[in-house]
Scaffold this motif. Structure first.
Motif, PDB file in Angstrom:
ATOM      1  N   GLY A  40      -0.830  11.827   2.227  1.00 58.19           N
ATOM      2  CA  GLY A  40       0.454  12.392   2.618  1.00 58.19           C
ATOM      3  C   GLY A  40       1.555  12.180   1.606  1.00 58.19           C
ATOM      4  N   ALA A  41       1.407  11.162   0.738  1.00 61.08           N
ATOM      5  CA  ALA A  41       2.401  10.959  -0.320  1.00 61.08           C
ATOM      6  C   ALA A  41       2.265  12.000  -1.418  1.00 61.08           C
ATOM      7  N   LEU A  42       1.058  12.561  -1.582  1.00 57.52           N
ATOM      8  CA  LEU A  42       0.811  13.521  -2.654  1.00 57.52           C
ATOM      9  C   LEU A  42       1.000  14.966  -2.212  1.00 57.52           C
ATOM     10  N   ALA A  43       0.662  15.271  -0.970  1.00 56.13           N
ATOM     11  CA  ALA A  43       0.647  16.665  -0.500  1.00 56.13           C
ATOM     12  C   ALA A  43       1.948  17.419  -0.754  1.00 56.13           C
ATOM     13  N   PRO A  44       3.120  16.863  -0.388  1.00 60.38           N
ATOM     14  CA  PRO A  44       4.343  17.647  -0.611  1.00 60.38           C
ATOM     15  C   PRO A  44       4.668  17.860  -2.077  1.00 60.38           C
ATOM     16  N   LEU A  45       4.224  16.964  -2.937  1.00 61.30           N
ATOM     17  CA  LEU A  45       4.476  17.119  -4.370  1.00 61.30           C
ATOM     18  C   LEU A  45       3.613  18.219  -4.970  1.00 61.30           C
ATOM     19  N   LEU A  46       2.444  18.434  -4.380  1.00 61.22           N
ATOM     20  CA  LEU A  46       1.573  19.515  -4.834  1.00 61.22           C
ATOM     21  C   LEU A  46       1.850  20.820  -4.098  1.00 61.22           C
ATOM     22  N   GLY A  47       2.519  20.725  -2.948  1.00 61.48           N
ATOM     23  CA  GLY A  47       2.758  21.913  -2.135  1.00 61.48           C
ATOM     24  C   GLY A  47       1.500  22.416  -1.458  1.00 61.48           C
ATOM     25  N   VAL A  48       0.593  21.488  -1.103  1.00 60.70           N
ATOM     26  CA  VAL A  48      -0.651  21.863  -0.435  1.00 60.70           C
ATOM     27  C   VAL A  48      -0.810  21.020   0.823  1.00 60.70           C
ATOM     28  N   PRO A  49      -1.586  21.494   1.804  1.00 61.60           N
ATOM     29  CA  PRO A  49      -1.833  20.685   3.001  1.00 61.60           C
ATOM     30  C   PRO A  49      -2.897  19.628   2.745  1.00 61.60           C
ATOM     31  N   PRO A  83     -16.052  -1.443  -8.307  1.00 61.06           N
ATOM     32  CA  PRO A  83     -15.446  -0.666  -7.235  1.00 61.06           C
ATOM     33  C   PRO A  83     -13.976  -0.371  -7.519  1.00 61.06           C
ATOM     34  N   LEU A  84     -13.498   0.723  -6.953  1.00 62.23           N
ATOM     35  CA  LEU A  84     -12.106   1.107  -7.149  1.00 62.23           C
ATOM     36  C   LEU A  84     -11.168   0.094  -6.499  1.00 62.23           C
ATOM     37  N   GLY A  85     -10.087  -0.227  -7.208  1.00 60.92           N
ATOM     38  CA  GLY A  85      -9.020  -0.998  -6.602  1.00 60.92           C
ATOM     39  C   GLY A  85      -8.205  -0.123  -5.667  1.00 60.92           C
ATOM     40  N   ASN A  86      -7.339  -0.739  -4.887  1.00 57.17           N
ATOM     41  CA  ASN A  86      -6.493   0.030  -3.976  1.00 57.17           C
ATOM     42  C   ASN A  86      -5.576   0.965  -4.744  1.00 57.17           C
ATOM     43  N   CYS A  87      -5.591   2.234  -4.367  1.00 51.67           N
ATOM     44  CA  CYS A  87      -4.808   3.306  -4.966  1.00 51.67           C
ATOM     45  C   CYS A  87      -5.228   3.593  -6.415  1.00 51.67           C
ATOM     46  N   HIS A  88      -6.409   3.166  -6.805  1.00 55.09           N
ATOM     47  CA  HIS A  88      -6.985   3.557  -8.090  1.00 55.09           C
ATOM     48  C   HIS A  88      -7.825   4.815  -7.882  1.00 55.09           C
ATOM     49  N   TRP A  89      -8.085   5.503  -8.981  1.00 57.38           N
ATOM     50  CA  TRP A  89      -8.878   6.719  -8.852  1.00 57.38           C
ATOM     51  C   TRP A  89      -9.829   6.860 -10.035  1.00 57.38           C
ATOM     52  N   GLY A  98       0.812  -1.214   0.000  1.00 51.90           N
ATOM     53  CA  GLY A  98       0.000   0.000   0.000  1.00 51.90           C
ATOM     54  C   GLY A  98       0.841   1.258   0.000  1.00 51.90           C
ATOM     55  N   ARG A  99       1.910   1.245   0.789  1.00 52.07           N
ATOM     56  CA  ARG A  99       2.801   2.409   0.792  1.00 52.07           C
ATOM     57  C   ARG A  99       3.513   2.558  -0.552  1.00 52.07           C
ATOM     58  N   ALA A 100       3.881   1.429  -1.157  1.00 49.75           N
ATOM     59  CA  ALA A 100       4.522   1.489  -2.477  1.00 49.75           C
ATOM     60  C   ALA A 100       3.539   1.999  -3.531  1.00 49.75           C
ATOM     61  N   GLN A 101       2.281   1.584  -3.432  1.00 47.83           N
ATOM     62  CA  GLN A 101       1.268   2.071  -4.374  1.00 47.83           C
ATOM     63  C   GLN A 101       1.136   3.588  -4.281  1.00 47.83           C
ATOM     64  N   ALA A 102       1.053   4.095  -3.050  1.00 48.91           N
ATOM     65  CA  ALA A 102       0.916   5.539  -2.867  1.00 48.91           C
ATOM     66  C   ALA A 102       2.144   6.272  -3.389  1.00 48.91           C
ATOM     67  N   ALA A 103       3.336   5.700  -3.140  1.00 51.22           N
ATOM     68  CA  ALA A 103       4.579   6.350  -3.546  1.00 51.22           C
ATOM     69  C   ALA A 103       4.717   6.424  -5.060  1.00 51.22           C
ATOM     70  N   ARG A 104       4.226   5.416  -5.781  1.00 48.09           N
ATOM     71  CA  ARG A 104       4.358   5.465  -7.244  1.00 48.09           C
ATOM     72  C   ARG A 104       3.194   6.196  -7.902  1.00 48.09           C
ATOM     73  N   THR A 105       2.058   6.298  -7.209  1.00 44.43           N
ATOM     74  CA  THR A 105       0.906   6.985  -7.789  1.00 44.43           C
ATOM     75  C   THR A 105       0.993   8.492  -7.591  1.00 44.43           C
ATOM     76  N   ALA A 106       1.501   8.926  -6.449  1.00 43.99           N
ATOM     77  CA  ALA A 106       1.538  10.358  -6.134  1.00 43.99           C
ATOM     78  C   ALA A 106       2.277  11.181  -7.192  1.00 43.99           C
ATOM     79  N   PRO A 107       3.465  10.790  -7.675  1.00 41.88           N
ATOM     80  CA  PRO A 107       4.127  11.609  -8.700  1.00 41.88           C
ATOM     81  C   PRO A 107       3.321  11.709  -9.992  1.00 41.88           C
ATOM     82  N   HIS A 108       2.620  10.631 -10.341  1.00 39.86           N
ATOM     83  CA  HIS A 108       1.789  10.684 -11.545  1.00 39.86           C
ATOM     84  C   HIS A 108       0.665  11.701 -11.369  1.00 39.86           C
ATOM     85  N   LEU A 109      -0.031  11.659 -10.236  1.00 40.53           N
ATOM     86  CA  LEU A 109      -1.112  12.609 -10.001  1.00 40.53           C
ATOM     87  C   LEU A 109      -0.572  14.035  -9.918  1.00 40.53           C
TER      88      LEU A 109
END
Length: 259
Positions: A76-85, A182-188, A41-52
């Protein structure tokens, strides 16, 4: 001539399900319990956040998460890449499943056979407790209505809540439930507001792991774009013609246990 629907505070929504937990991997119903992301799950978030982040580059974005930790950590994986809280809204938390929370499908079948049969048949599940689908949809819609004005909102939520929200935004009635998987894990999913209302532009998008699609096949451990049915897909009112085939018990590797 009638007026169109009232414009929402945002014109674009990305509804993003959190990364995998160990309970997801083993088909255990999470509901509003809060197991953490597992390594995958953490790996999914880490690889998805830069794409988003690349998709949303230079846009006016608000990032809102369910208050359950598996969603907060995904956001939290996406917030710093967007610069938003990360804004937290408990109205985006998962569908409460009452006495089923923490149990596997086999355990539900053994301990609550009548409820399990009702679920398989597509009937309401009396005695389970938790929330009705309409309640989940109503609170998720309220969260969207209260968003600050922005071009795009990323909502980090859960499988059941994401499904009820998308259905409600599209105005789907009971006769149109279960059209979308239904959405898969870390799908959007991505929705856009236009003059006639919300439109579903893309569904169940995901970022595969490196080498995941070698030879045109996904490894057995990947849930892929088409996860199995969710416990939260049970209708709140009986439907004519509901059959067990509409909600079969999913195999462990495909189980979309709520969360």
């Amino acid at each position: 001539m009638t007026a169109g629907p009232l414009a929402p505070p945002v014109r674009r929504l990305l509804v993003w399900r959190h990364g995998r937990t160990e309970w997801n991997a083993h088909g255990r119903f999470q509901g509003q319990l809060d197991p953490p992301l597992d390594d995958e799950g953490r790996a999914q978030a880490a690889r998805t956040a830069p794409h988003l982040a690349a998709v949303l580059h230079d846009q006016d974005v608000v990032l809102v998460s369910s208050d359950l930790q598996r969603a907060v950590d995904t956001a939290g994986a996406l917030a710093p890449l967007l610069g938003v809280p990360v804004h937290v809204d408990e109205r985006l938390r998962e569908h409460g499943l009452g006495s089923w929370e923490g149990l596997t499908r086999d355990e539900v079948a053994e301990r609550h056979p009548g409820q399990y049969e009702d679920w398989l048949a597509g009937r309401p599940v009396p005695g389970r407790g938790g929330e009705a689908q309409a309640e989940v949809a109503a609170r998720a819609l309220a969260a969207v209505a209260d968003l600050p004005r922005a071009a795009t909102a990323v909502l980090v939520t859960h499988g059941g809540t994401a499904g009820r929200l998308v259905e409600a935004l599209l105005g789907l009635g009971l006769e149109h439930k279960r059209i979308f998987g239904p959405l898969g894990n870390c799908h959007w999913s991505e929705l856009a507001f236009q003059a006639s209302g919300w439109r579903l532009m893309r569904h169940n998008l995901y970022v595969p792991a490196a080498g995941q699609l070698e030879g045109g096949r996904r490894p057995a451990s990947d849930r892929g774009s088409f996860p199995g049915p969710s416990a939260t897909d049970v209708p709140d009112a009986p439907r004519s013609g509901a059959t067990p085939e509409e909600a079969p018990p999913a195999p462990v590797e495909d189980a979309d246990a709520a969360g």
